[in-house]
Design an enzyme around this catalytic site. Structure first.
Site, PDB file in Angstrom:
ATOM      1  N   GLU A  25      42.134 -19.152  -9.948  1.00 37.03           N
ATOM      2  CA  GLU A  25      41.240 -18.099  -9.454  1.00 37.03           C
ATOM      3  C   GLU A  25      42.018 -17.067  -8.627  1.00 37.03           C
ATOM      4  OE1 GLU A  25      38.455 -20.831  -7.778  1.00 37.03           O
ATOM      5  OE2 GLU A  25      37.803 -21.393  -9.791  1.00 37.03           O
ATOM      6  N   HIS A  48      46.281 -21.370  -7.451  1.00 39.35           N
ATOM      7  CA  HIS A  48      45.062 -21.710  -8.195  1.00 39.35           C
ATOM      8  C   HIS A  48      44.758 -20.579  -9.179  1.00 39.35           C
ATOM      9  CE1 HIS A  48      40.899 -22.615  -9.138  1.00 39.35           C
ATOM     10  NE2 HIS A  48      41.154 -23.843  -8.731  1.00 39.35           N
ATOM     11  N   GLY A  79      36.395 -29.638  -7.953  1.00 37.19           N
ATOM     12  CA  GLY A  79      35.634 -28.499  -7.434  1.00 37.19           C
ATOM     13  C   GLY A  79      34.172 -28.870  -7.257  1.00 37.19           C
ATOM     14  N   GLY A  80      33.364 -28.527  -8.247  1.00 38.71           N
ATOM     15  CA  GLY A  80      31.908 -28.691  -8.175  1.00 38.71           C
ATOM     16  C   GLY A  80      31.440 -30.067  -7.718  1.00 38.71           C
ATOM     17  N   GLU A 106      45.476 -27.784 -14.318  1.00 38.25           N
ATOM     18  CA  GLU A 106      44.075 -27.344 -14.388  1.00 38.25           C
ATOM     19  C   GLU A 106      43.927 -26.342 -15.532  1.00 38.25           C
ATOM     20  OE1 GLU A 106      41.673 -27.834 -10.480  1.00 38.25           O
ATOM     21  OE2 GLU A 106      42.555 -25.858 -10.535  1.00 38.25           O
ATOM     22  N   SER A 161      36.472 -29.867 -14.120  1.00 38.41           N
ATOM     23  CA  SER A 161      35.239 -30.587 -14.465  1.00 38.41           C
ATOM     24  C   SER A 161      35.380 -32.108 -14.346  1.00 38.41           C
ATOM     25  CB  SER A 161      34.750 -30.181 -15.855  1.00 38.41           C
ATOM     26  OG  SER A 161      34.373 -28.814 -15.838  1.00 38.41           O
ATOM     27  N   ASN A 220      38.434 -29.192  -3.597  1.00 33.84           N
ATOM     28  CA  ASN A 220      38.611 -27.752  -3.415  1.00 33.84           C
ATOM     29  C   ASN A 220      37.214 -27.141  -3.308  1.00 33.84           C
ATOM     30  OD1 ASN A 220      39.167 -25.066  -3.493  1.00 33.84           O
ATOM     31  ND2 ASN A 220      40.085 -25.049  -5.542  1.00 33.84           N
ATOM     32  N   TRP A 221      36.852 -26.791  -2.077  1.00 33.56           N
ATOM     33  CA  TRP A 221      35.500 -26.260  -1.848  1.00 33.56           C
ATOM     34  C   TRP A 221      35.404 -24.756  -2.112  1.00 33.56           C
ATOM     35  CZ3 TRP A 221      34.503 -29.393   3.326  1.00 33.56           C
ATOM     36  CH2 TRP A 221      34.255 -30.733   2.976  1.00 33.56           C
ATOM     37  N   LYS A 222      36.520 -24.167  -2.487  1.00 36.18           N
ATOM     38  CA  LYS A 222      36.545 -22.729  -2.833  1.00 36.18           C
ATOM     39  C   LYS A 222      35.804 -21.929  -1.760  1.00 36.18           C
ATOM     40  CE  LYS A 222      37.171 -24.183  -7.535  1.00 36.18           C
ATOM     41  NZ  LYS A 222      37.024 -23.971  -8.967  1.00 36.18           N
ATOM     42  N   GLY A 276      34.855 -25.531 -13.872  1.00 39.05           N
ATOM     43  CA  GLY A 276      33.462 -25.184 -13.640  1.00 39.05           C
ATOM     44  C   GLY A 276      32.597 -25.209 -14.893  1.00 39.05           C
TER      45      GLY A 276
HETATM   46  P1  13P Z   1      35.573 -27.886 -11.136  1.00 38.16           P
HETATM   47  O1  13P Z   1      35.793 -29.332 -10.752  1.00 38.16           O
HETATM   48  O2  13P Z   1      34.336 -27.302 -10.581  1.00 38.16           O
HETATM   49  O3  13P Z   1      35.768 -27.680 -12.596  1.00 38.16           O
HETATM   50  O4  13P Z   1      36.765 -27.055 -10.408  1.00 38.16           O
HETATM   51  C1  13P Z   1      38.058 -27.454 -10.591  1.00 38.16           C
HETATM   52  C2  13P Z   1      38.932 -26.653  -9.714  1.00 38.16           C
HETATM   53  O5  13P Z   1      39.121 -25.469  -9.907  1.00 38.16           O
HETATM   54  C3  13P Z   1      39.554 -27.358  -8.586  1.00 38.16           C
HETATM   55  O6  13P Z   1      40.597 -26.615  -8.042  1.00 38.16           O
END
Ligand code: 13P
Length: 257
Positions: free
Chosen positions: A100, A98, A238-239, A170, A217, A10-12, A176
């Protein structure tokens, strides 16, 4: 054959269109050598980068995912993107609900439910995200939140033998943060979610068409602490998916059966 192990990036809104295409290109070249047969690697760039990423991963095993979809097929909905538009771009998966989006766009469980249905009607596999906030966890409400989110999101959702559903646990508070939850907590959440599924789906569908994965994470050092076939069938990243080398190390670390 055992179910696939999902690795979903997920590159957001973290990359420019060019950065997303370049990253997809690097992953494509390396993953041709690296990708194990049973891994389904899915890249989810933001809408604006979908075409460029689709072009970059053409003729590879890598799949394309979107980070959202609108819940109507067509109409006067300024700023929204329809499921068939995603399909036209080569999208096969859509992240839905998600945290967010729940937080910043105030997305509700009812909207999430409609989005899941519209995905399934358009041959798109939903990746439904659920998870508790830190405050909810502090007051012992984790299981209750999962039950509420799953029950509302899956209301009247039907899956046939050819349709899949991915549910990503999640925990909002570790996203993050660089600090994942203990694997046993993710396994507990998976059991809570799995325990709800017979209300909605047959045993066969649950076994063959639904996967539960973990996100929050995840990186190359901990991914295999989480993946446990039949319990946690993959990771939403994500990251650690934003740099080719780091993400490839994670992909290489994933062992499949
Ligand atoms: P991180 O891996 O950066 O914690 O993000 C997780 C995420 O929100 C994937 O959708």
């Amino acid at each position: 054959m055992s179910k696939k192990t999902y690795i979903i990036a997920n590159w957001k809104m973290q990359l420019t269109n060019k950065e997303a295409a370049d990253l997809a290109n690097s992953l494509k070249h390396e993953s041709i050598k690296t990708l194990k047969q049973n891994i389904e690697l899915i890249l989810c760039p933001s809408f604006a980068a979908l075409s460029a990423v689709a072009e970059a991963i053409k003729k590879s095993e890598i799949k394309l995912g979107a980070q959202n979809v609108f819940y109507h097929e067509k109409g006067a909905y300024t700023g929204e993107t329809s499921p068939s538009q995603l399909k036209e771009l080569g999208v096969d998966y859509v992240i839905i609900g998600h945290s967010e989006r729940r937080q910043y766009q105030k997305e509700t469980n009812e909207e999430i439910n409609q989005k899941i249905k519209v995905c399934l009607a358009n041959d798109l596999t939903p990746i439904l995200c659920v998870g508790e906030t830190f405050e909810e966890r502090q007051i012992g409400k984790t299981d209750l939140i999962l039950i509420q989110q799953i029950t509302k999101a899956l209301q009247d959702v039907k899956l046939n033998n050819n349709q899949n559903l991915i549910i990503a646990y999640e925990p909002v508070w570790v996203i993050g943060s660089g600090q994942a939850v203990e694997p046993k907590e993710a396994q507990h959440a998976s059991a809570v979610i799995r325990g709800l599924l017979p209300e909605f789906f047959s045993h066969e569908i649950i076994k063959n068409n639904i996967s539960i994965i973990y996100g929050g994470s995840v990186d190359e050092s901990n991914v295999m602490d989480f993946i446990k076939p039949g319990v946690i069938d993959g990771a939403l990243v994500g990251g650690a998916s934003l740099k080719a080398e780091k993400f490839l190390s994670l992909i290489r670390a994933v062992e499949t059966e």
